[in-house]
Design a protein around this motif. Structure first.
Motif, PDB file in Angstrom:
ATOM      1  N   UNK A 102      -5.883  -8.185   6.388  1.00  0.00           N
ATOM      2  CA  UNK A 102      -4.620  -7.233   5.876  1.00  0.00           C
ATOM      3  C   UNK A 102      -5.245  -6.818   4.579  1.00  0.00           C
ATOM      4  N   UNK A 103      -6.377  -7.449   3.785  1.00  0.00           N
ATOM      5  CA  UNK A 103      -7.042  -7.166   2.471  1.00  0.00           C
ATOM      6  C   UNK A 103      -8.007  -5.920   2.950  1.00  0.00           C
ATOM      7  N   UNK A 104      -8.447  -5.834   4.101  1.00  0.00           N
ATOM      8  CA  UNK A 104      -9.599  -4.565   4.512  1.00  0.00           C
ATOM      9  C   UNK A 104      -8.058  -2.908   4.677  1.00  0.00           C
ATOM     10  N   UNK A 105      -7.194  -3.414   5.787  1.00  0.00           N
ATOM     11  CA  UNK A 105      -6.118  -2.696   5.576  1.00  0.00           C
ATOM     12  C   UNK A 105      -5.936  -1.703   4.579  1.00  0.00           C
ATOM     13  N   UNK A 106      -5.330  -2.398   3.644  1.00  0.00           N
ATOM     14  CA  UNK A 106      -4.310  -2.051   2.533  1.00  0.00           C
ATOM     15  C   UNK A 106      -5.363  -1.435   1.426  1.00  0.00           C
ATOM     16  N   UNK A 107      -6.831  -1.889   1.518  1.00  0.00           N
ATOM     17  CA  UNK A 107      -7.667  -1.692   0.680  1.00  0.00           C
ATOM     18  C   UNK A 107      -8.198  -0.353   0.621  1.00  0.00           C
ATOM     19  N   UNK A 108      -8.391  -0.207   2.029  1.00  0.00           N
ATOM     20  CA  UNK A 108      -8.782   0.768   2.871  1.00  0.00           C
ATOM     21  C   UNK A 108      -7.106   2.323   2.066  1.00  0.00           C
ATOM     22  N   UNK A 109      -6.447   1.986   2.511  1.00  0.00           N
ATOM     23  CA  UNK A 109      -4.950   2.572   2.006  1.00  0.00           C
ATOM     24  C   UNK A 109      -4.777   3.369   0.850  1.00  0.00           C
ATOM     25  N   UNK A 110      -5.237   2.085  -0.289  1.00  0.00           N
ATOM     26  CA  UNK A 110      -5.289   2.653  -1.382  1.00  0.00           C
ATOM     27  C   UNK A 110      -6.163   2.951  -1.938  1.00  0.00           C
ATOM     28  N   UNK A 111      -7.447   3.205  -1.225  1.00  0.00           N
ATOM     29  CA  UNK A 111      -8.280   3.796  -1.676  1.00  0.00           C
ATOM     30  C   UNK A 111      -8.252   5.014  -1.154  1.00  0.00           C
ATOM     31  N   UNK A 112      -7.709   5.516  -0.125  1.00  0.00           N
ATOM     32  CA  UNK A 112      -7.896   7.328   0.653  1.00  0.00           C
ATOM     33  C   UNK A 112      -6.340   7.195   0.030  1.00  0.00           C
ATOM     34  N   UNK A 113      -5.025   7.378  -0.642  1.00  0.00           N
ATOM     35  CA  UNK A 113      -4.107   7.220  -1.895  1.00  0.00           C
ATOM     36  C   UNK A 113      -4.904   7.831  -3.052  1.00  0.00           C
ATOM     37  N   UNK A 114      -5.777   7.042  -3.820  1.00  0.00           N
ATOM     38  CA  UNK A 114      -5.951   7.080  -5.030  1.00  0.00           C
ATOM     39  C   UNK A 114      -6.647   8.021  -5.208  1.00  0.00           C
ATOM     40  N   UNK A 115      -6.106   8.586  -6.910  1.00  0.00           N
ATOM     41  CA  UNK A 115      -7.647   9.611  -7.265  1.00  0.00           C
ATOM     42  C   UNK A 115      -8.763   9.390  -8.581  1.00  0.00           C
ATOM     43  N   UNK A 170     -14.851   9.048   3.683  1.00  0.00           N
ATOM     44  CA  UNK A 170     -15.875   8.188   4.105  1.00  0.00           C
ATOM     45  C   UNK A 170     -16.835   7.789   3.048  1.00  0.00           C
ATOM     46  N   UNK A 171     -17.001   8.805   2.090  1.00  0.00           N
ATOM     47  CA  UNK A 171     -17.513   8.591   0.352  1.00  0.00           C
ATOM     48  C   UNK A 171     -16.453   7.490  -0.068  1.00  0.00           C
ATOM     49  N   UNK A 172     -15.427   7.155  -0.246  1.00  0.00           N
ATOM     50  CA  UNK A 172     -14.857   6.676  -1.005  1.00  0.00           C
ATOM     51  C   UNK A 172     -15.021   5.202  -0.372  1.00  0.00           C
ATOM     52  N   UNK A 173     -15.187   4.529   0.682  1.00  0.00           N
ATOM     53  CA  UNK A 173     -15.117   3.885   1.369  1.00  0.00           C
ATOM     54  C   UNK A 173     -16.413   3.169   1.244  1.00  0.00           C
ATOM     55  N   UNK A 174     -17.630   3.830   1.293  1.00  0.00           N
ATOM     56  CA  UNK A 174     -19.137   3.377   1.184  1.00  0.00           C
ATOM     57  C   UNK A 174     -20.006   3.572  -0.219  1.00  0.00           C
ATOM     58  N   UNK A 175     -19.671   3.884  -1.067  1.00  0.00           N
ATOM     59  CA  UNK A 175     -20.440   4.436  -2.367  1.00  0.00           C
ATOM     60  C   UNK A 175     -20.557   3.317  -2.907  1.00  0.00           C
ATOM     61  N   UNK A 176     -19.916   2.499  -2.414  1.00  0.00           N
ATOM     62  CA  UNK A 176     -19.667   1.122  -3.862  1.00  0.00           C
ATOM     63  C   UNK A 176     -19.886  -0.266  -2.294  1.00  0.00           C
ATOM     64  N   UNK A 177     -20.552   0.264  -1.091  1.00  0.00           N
ATOM     65  CA  UNK A 177     -20.352  -0.844  -0.372  1.00  0.00           C
ATOM     66  C   UNK A 177     -19.286  -1.695  -0.135  1.00  0.00           C
ATOM     67  N   UNK A 178     -18.759  -0.829  -0.139  1.00  0.00           N
ATOM     68  CA  UNK A 178     -17.501  -1.854   0.654  1.00  0.00           C
ATOM     69  C   UNK A 178     -17.313  -1.981   1.919  1.00  0.00           C
ATOM     70  N   UNK A 203     -13.436   5.271  -8.243  1.00  0.00           N
ATOM     71  CA  UNK A 203     -13.016   4.601  -6.978  1.00  0.00           C
ATOM     72  C   UNK A 203     -11.819   5.902  -6.416  1.00  0.00           C
ATOM     73  N   UNK A 204     -11.789   6.343  -5.299  1.00  0.00           N
ATOM     74  CA  UNK A 204     -10.372   6.742  -4.487  1.00  0.00           C
ATOM     75  C   UNK A 204     -11.071   8.103  -3.416  1.00  0.00           C
ATOM     76  N   UNK A 224       0.910  -1.265   0.387  1.00  0.00           N
ATOM     77  CA  UNK A 224       0.045  -0.082   0.257  1.00  0.00           C
ATOM     78  C   UNK A 224       1.418   1.145   0.047  1.00  0.00           C
ATOM     79  N   UNK A 225       2.261   0.766   0.739  1.00  0.00           N
ATOM     80  CA  UNK A 225       3.246   2.489   0.017  1.00  0.00           C
ATOM     81  C   UNK A 225       3.195   2.851  -1.258  1.00  0.00           C
ATOM     82  N   UNK A 226       4.068   1.760  -1.778  1.00  0.00           N
ATOM     83  CA  UNK A 226       3.418   2.099  -3.863  1.00  0.00           C
ATOM     84  C   UNK A 226       3.011   1.488  -4.589  1.00  0.00           C
TER      85      UNK A 226
END
Length: 142
Positions: A42-55, A90-98, A65-66, A22-24
């Motif tokens: 682990x899947x949850x944590x890295x997916x959340x970080x990826x969504x936070x970092x994505x535009x 919040x929106x990046x994590x909930x818009x698609x019911x992730x 997404x992002x 999730x760093x790179x």
């Protein structure tokens, strides 16, 4: 009245995934092979970080997404910016019911020229915390 199963988000159904650094944003390689993970946490944590970092529009197949934090570049750090980032996270994590809103709590604290953002995700087994520091340099995950 809703039963828990009816409001459960889809991340609960993910059982295996390619492990992404999730760093790179790269696949992780272990022993000359792509690493897979079966850890839901682990899947949850890295997916959340990826969504936070994505535009937005980074993924052609999923343009929504992002969190698209690039929109906030150049803004002064204050309570309004903190609220806007929390809303975007919040929106990046909930818009698609992730994740569902019931599983998620996001709090922010403005400290001078820094915003600390604490994301808490309640799972059946435990609570997962992700801490983000936002400052003039960008975002960092603690």
């Amino acid at each position: 009245y809703l039963f828990y199963e009816e409001i459960m988000s889809y991340w609960n159904n993910v059982k295996t995934d390619l492990k992404i650094d999730s760093n790179y944003g790269d696949f992780e390689i272990v022993g000359n092979d792509i690493y897979m993970t079966r850890s839901s946490k682990e899947i949850l944590k890295h997916t959340v970080i990826e969504r936070f970092k994505t535009n937005l529009n980074d993924f052609n197949l999923n343009p929504n997404y992002g969190a698209s934090l690039e929109d906030f570049i150049g803004r002064g750090i204050d309570e309004r910016l903190a609220e806007d980032i929390v809303t975007r996270f919040r929106y990046s994590l909930t818009y698609d019911n992730f994740l569902s809103n019931n599983e998620l709590e996001i709090l922010s604290v403005v400290m001078g020229n820094t915003i600390k953002i604490y994301t808490y995700i309640s799972t059946l087994a435990e609570e997962i915390q992700i801490t983000v520091t936002y400052d003039r340099e960008g975002i960092n995950f603690d």
